[in-house]
Write a protein that holds these residues in place. Sequence first.
Motif, PDB file in Angstrom:
ATOM      1  N   VAL A  11      35.072  47.175  32.350  1.00  0.00           N
ATOM      2  CA  VAL A  11      34.260  46.935  33.545  1.00  0.00           C
ATOM      3  C   VAL A  11      34.409  48.093  34.526  1.00  0.00           C
ATOM      4  CG1 VAL A  11      33.903  45.402  35.517  1.00  0.00           C
ATOM      5  CG2 VAL A  11      34.379  44.433  33.262  1.00  0.00           C
ATOM      6  N   ASP A  12      35.625  48.640  34.645  1.00  0.00           N
ATOM      7  CA  ASP A  12      35.831  49.797  35.529  1.00  0.00           C
ATOM      8  C   ASP A  12      34.926  50.967  35.157  1.00  0.00           C
ATOM      9  OD1 ASP A  12      37.707  48.655  37.183  1.00  0.00           O
ATOM     10  OD2 ASP A  12      39.430  49.390  36.044  1.00  0.00           O
ATOM     11  N   GLY A  13      34.601  51.069  33.860  1.00  0.00           N
ATOM     12  CA  GLY A  13      33.771  52.165  33.393  1.00  0.00           C
ATOM     13  C   GLY A  13      32.348  52.128  33.914  1.00  0.00           C
ATOM     14  N   LEU A  53      30.345  39.064  36.423  1.00  0.00           N
ATOM     15  CA  LEU A  53      29.850  40.381  36.026  1.00  0.00           C
ATOM     16  C   LEU A  53      28.332  40.503  36.130  1.00  0.00           C
ATOM     17  CD1 LEU A  53      32.086  40.953  32.850  1.00  0.00           C
ATOM     18  CD2 LEU A  53      32.522  41.663  35.216  1.00  0.00           C
ATOM     19  N   GLU A  54      27.721  39.596  36.868  1.00  0.00           N
ATOM     20  CA  GLU A  54      26.260  39.626  37.009  1.00  0.00           C
ATOM     21  C   GLU A  54      25.768  40.889  37.725  1.00  0.00           C
ATOM     22  OE1 GLU A  54      25.216  35.998  38.927  1.00  0.00           O
ATOM     23  OE2 GLU A  54      25.227  34.820  37.065  1.00  0.00           O
ATOM     24  N   ALA A  55      26.640  41.541  38.478  1.00  0.00           N
ATOM     25  CA  ALA A  55      26.242  42.762  39.194  1.00  0.00           C
ATOM     26  C   ALA A  55      26.047  43.946  38.243  1.00  0.00           C
ATOM     27  CB  ALA A  55      27.286  43.119  40.249  1.00  0.00           C
ATOM     28  N   GLU A  76      32.398  46.060  42.904  1.00  0.00           N
ATOM     29  CA  GLU A  76      32.172  44.641  43.186  1.00  0.00           C
ATOM     30  C   GLU A  76      32.416  43.790  41.942  1.00  0.00           C
ATOM     31  OE1 GLU A  76      28.555  41.617  44.560  1.00  0.00           O
ATOM     32  OE2 GLU A  76      28.260  43.786  44.595  1.00  0.00           O
ATOM     33  N   ALA A  77      31.944  44.292  40.811  1.00  0.00           N
ATOM     34  CA  ALA A  77      32.120  43.553  39.559  1.00  0.00           C
ATOM     35  C   ALA A  77      33.603  43.465  39.189  1.00  0.00           C
ATOM     36  CB  ALA A  77      31.326  44.218  38.436  1.00  0.00           C
ATOM     37  N   THR A  78      34.314  44.583  39.325  1.00  0.00           N
ATOM     38  CA  THR A  78      35.747  44.586  39.018  1.00  0.00           C
ATOM     39  C   THR A  78      36.500  43.632  39.936  1.00  0.00           C
ATOM     40  OG1 THR A  78      35.644  46.897  38.282  1.00  0.00           O
ATOM     41  CG2 THR A  78      37.814  46.011  38.832  1.00  0.00           C
ATOM     42  N   LYS A  79      36.155  43.662  41.230  1.00  0.00           N
ATOM     43  CA  LYS A  79      36.805  42.781  42.199  1.00  0.00           C
ATOM     44  C   LYS A  79      36.556  41.313  41.860  1.00  0.00           C
ATOM     45  CE  LYS A  79      36.872  41.618  47.121  1.00  0.00           C
ATOM     46  NZ  LYS A  79      36.292  41.911  48.457  1.00  0.00           N
ATOM     47  N   ASN A  80      35.310  40.969  41.540  1.00  0.00           N
ATOM     48  CA  ASN A  80      34.972  39.579  41.197  1.00  0.00           C
ATOM     49  C   ASN A  80      35.733  39.112  39.954  1.00  0.00           C
ATOM     50  OD1 ASN A  80      33.192  39.397  43.335  1.00  0.00           O
ATOM     51  ND2 ASN A  80      31.397  39.950  42.096  1.00  0.00           N
ATOM     52  N   LEU A  81      35.894  40.022  38.995  1.00  0.00           N
ATOM     53  CA  LEU A  81      36.619  39.679  37.767  1.00  0.00           C
ATOM     54  C   LEU A  81      38.090  39.407  38.056  1.00  0.00           C
ATOM     55  CD1 LEU A  81      36.565  39.420  34.662  1.00  0.00           C
ATOM     56  CD2 LEU A  81      37.067  41.868  34.558  1.00  0.00           C
ATOM     57  N   LEU A  82      38.707  40.276  38.850  1.00  0.00           N
ATOM     58  CA  LEU A  82      40.134  40.130  39.157  1.00  0.00           C
ATOM     59  C   LEU A  82      40.424  38.884  39.984  1.00  0.00           C
ATOM     60  CD1 LEU A  82      41.056  43.852  39.959  1.00  0.00           C
ATOM     61  CD2 LEU A  82      41.582  42.542  37.893  1.00  0.00           C
TER      62      LEU A  82
END
Length: 216
Positions: free
Chosen positions: A153-155, A186-188, A160-166
């Motif tokens: 996801v970081d790639g 991960l919808e972003a 925002e996506a990484t933050k939501n996942l964590l």
Amino acid sequence: MRTDKKKNNSLILIISLLLILGPTLYFGIVGKAAEMGVALAAGTLSAAFLHLDKLQKFKGAGIEIELKEAVKEAQATLETLKDYTDPVYISSIKIMSEGLTWEGISEDTQHDIVRKIEKIVNNNGASEDVSEAIKEFYNFNLTQLFDRLIPIVDGYFKPEATKNLLLLRDRENFIFPSEKQVRQALEALPHLTPDLEESIKDYGYYKENLYPRNHS
């Protein structure tokens, strides 16, 4: 007479331990994980059946009293055996989850062994330490699969996506999100790469089944 009985009980205990620990440790040393699990279960059952000869010796009106006494002795021996089998269970599970040895054993085989141990524990009871080791094994593998998602996801360079996942992951209490929750977080992302899609499926399948997903 009492001395002879005590010696006999000691001999039975020694034989019981040999039945359980002998084959189990041998298969563990030579790296045969599946055989180790089977040997552990078979040895425990064989040790328990050593007490059946007591039930054949008593006949007549006093059979009920003698039967109860024999059962008590058998239960006492099984409780003693638990003290020896619990460390074997725990060490086997921790070896597979913490990667101390047994390198090269497939994930499927590791989980098959733990499931066999779990079945024995559920049917016969075991210490809280064994049950906790089993939970740690599954939590360890869930953590590995979840953490595998993060660098992918970081790639995307979408913070925002990484933050939501964590935010979905509670490491302290070992709370894991569902596959649906992961996808919503991960919808972003503009799209899911094949690598990320497969990793999400691997995680979701394990979360539901506590067993590795078959890729064939």
